[in-house]
Scaffold this motif. Sequence first.
Motif, PDB file in Angstrom:
ATOM      1  N   ASP A  17      82.112   5.016  87.002  1.00 49.22           N
ATOM      2  CA  ASP A  17      82.472   3.611  86.822  1.00 49.22           C
ATOM      3  C   ASP A  17      81.210   2.815  86.564  1.00 49.22           C
ATOM      4  O   ASP A  17      80.145   3.376  86.288  1.00 49.22           O
ATOM      5  N   GLN A  18      81.310   1.482  86.654  1.00 51.47           N
ATOM      6  CA  GLN A  18      80.166   0.650  86.316  1.00 51.47           C
ATOM      7  C   GLN A  18      78.980   0.841  87.250  1.00 51.47           C
ATOM      8  O   GLN A  18      77.826   0.586  86.876  1.00 51.47           O
ATOM      9  N   ARG A  19      79.224   1.321  88.473  1.00 47.78           N
ATOM     10  CA  ARG A  19      78.121   1.564  89.391  1.00 47.78           C
ATOM     11  C   ARG A  19      77.377   2.861  89.071  1.00 47.78           C
ATOM     12  O   ARG A  19      76.229   3.040  89.482  1.00 47.78           O
ATOM     13  N   CYS A  20      78.053   3.773  88.379  1.00 45.38           N
ATOM     14  CA  CYS A  20      77.481   5.103  88.132  1.00 45.38           C
ATOM     15  C   CYS A  20      76.827   5.234  86.767  1.00 45.38           C
ATOM     16  O   CYS A  20      76.027   6.157  86.560  1.00 45.38           O
ATOM     17  N   ILE A  21      77.172   4.361  85.823  1.00 38.04           N
ATOM     18  CA  ILE A  21      76.752   4.554  84.434  1.00 38.04           C
ATOM     19  C   ILE A  21      75.589   3.627  84.107  1.00 38.04           C
ATOM     20  O   ILE A  21      75.634   2.422  84.385  1.00 38.04           O
ATOM     21  N   PHE A  22      74.556   4.211  83.515  1.00 39.54           N
ATOM     22  CA  PHE A  22      73.404   3.457  83.038  1.00 39.54           C
ATOM     23  C   PHE A  22      73.344   3.597  81.523  1.00 39.54           C
ATOM     24  O   PHE A  22      73.749   4.622  80.969  1.00 39.54           O
ATOM     25  N   ILE A  23      72.828   2.562  80.856  1.00 36.80           N
ATOM     26  CA  ILE A  23      72.813   2.581  79.401  1.00 36.80           C
ATOM     27  C   ILE A  23      71.560   1.880  78.888  1.00 36.80           C
ATOM     28  O   ILE A  23      71.112   0.887  79.461  1.00 36.80           O
ATOM     29  N   MET A  24      70.994   2.437  77.831  1.00 42.19           N
ATOM     30  CA  MET A  24      69.832   1.836  77.177  1.00 42.19           C
ATOM     31  C   MET A  24      69.738   2.375  75.756  1.00 42.19           C
ATOM     32  O   MET A  24      70.366   3.394  75.427  1.00 42.19           O
ATOM     33  N   PRO A  25      68.976   1.713  74.883  1.00 36.95           N
ATOM     34  CA  PRO A  25      68.857   2.206  73.499  1.00 36.95           C
ATOM     35  C   PRO A  25      68.169   3.562  73.453  1.00 36.95           C
ATOM     36  O   PRO A  25      67.238   3.837  74.217  1.00 36.95           O
TER      37      PRO A  25
END
Length: 318
Positions: free
Chosen positions: A25-33
């Motif tokens: 969920d939103q607490r577990c997922i990290f995102i970057m270019p």
Amino acid sequence: MRLLPRTRERWLLKRIPPGPSVRLDQRCIFIMPSAVGMAFMIALLLMLVAAINYQNSLAYALTFLLGSVFIVTILHTWRNLAGLVLQATRAQAVFLGEQVRFRVRLESRGRLYQAVALCWPGGELQRVDVPAGGTCEVELSLPSEHRGWLKPGRLRVESRFPLGLLVAWSWVDLQLAALVYPRPEAGELPQTAGTDDVDEGSRAHGAGVDDYQGLRDWQPGDSRRRLHWKAFSRGQGLLVKDFSALVGEEPLLDLDALDGDLEARLSRLCHWVLELSSRQQPFALRLAGKTMGPGDGADHRNLCLRELALFGQQEREP
């Protein structure tokens, strides 16, 4: 400031706690270019500078169009992991030096997940598609370097779908563990009589592999090799061949009776546990005063192998 490994692990422990099943969920997922995304952003910046310099409406339109595509890609990349459920499955025990194969089940409770990749830190990514409302399994291998419990730790899950401009990832700990037995090595059989003080004439008979005694009804745990198929074909039910042996003649595999370093002795005992089990010969195993058996069958063999794998280790359970 870059987080130290221990600090990062403590932070992940609070944010993504370990468990046999994890839902992203939103607490577990990290995102970057990604590297491609960074190059794309630099190109957009240069296009914007050129559009401002030349006051070109078409350049403005193209720059803002591509910028909007980049922003929309952020959502789609994140959604390709959001809601995905990862579950651990039981890993088979192996012998030291073999590859441990961990299987991870990916479950979709709604939409299709495409090009989801998994790997151990520093390993090679394996990509799979998870069907909508379905499941799939991924097999990940690790070499076994020591006996006992092998715990690989956190698993990296990532996605670069759909355009590869961004990478969304997570570190999940599914509490995966596999038991590693000692490496079997042939050597002298460390056997002693189980009941040396008993006279030859006073020994009783028990289960064994020496003398054929007849047929008896099949019971759970009996070896399939002893099934009497001819009796079964005649409609007499499941019968097994019954053998007997003198009680007290079972080999005793004693760790203290062997010479050499600990790992070498455990390897020799492991070899004889497998050898005697294949012969269907009852035996006992003694490790530092703790005796298993005498007994035979798969359950006794697995118990002895487990004790050999965990001997001298404080942690008994994964």
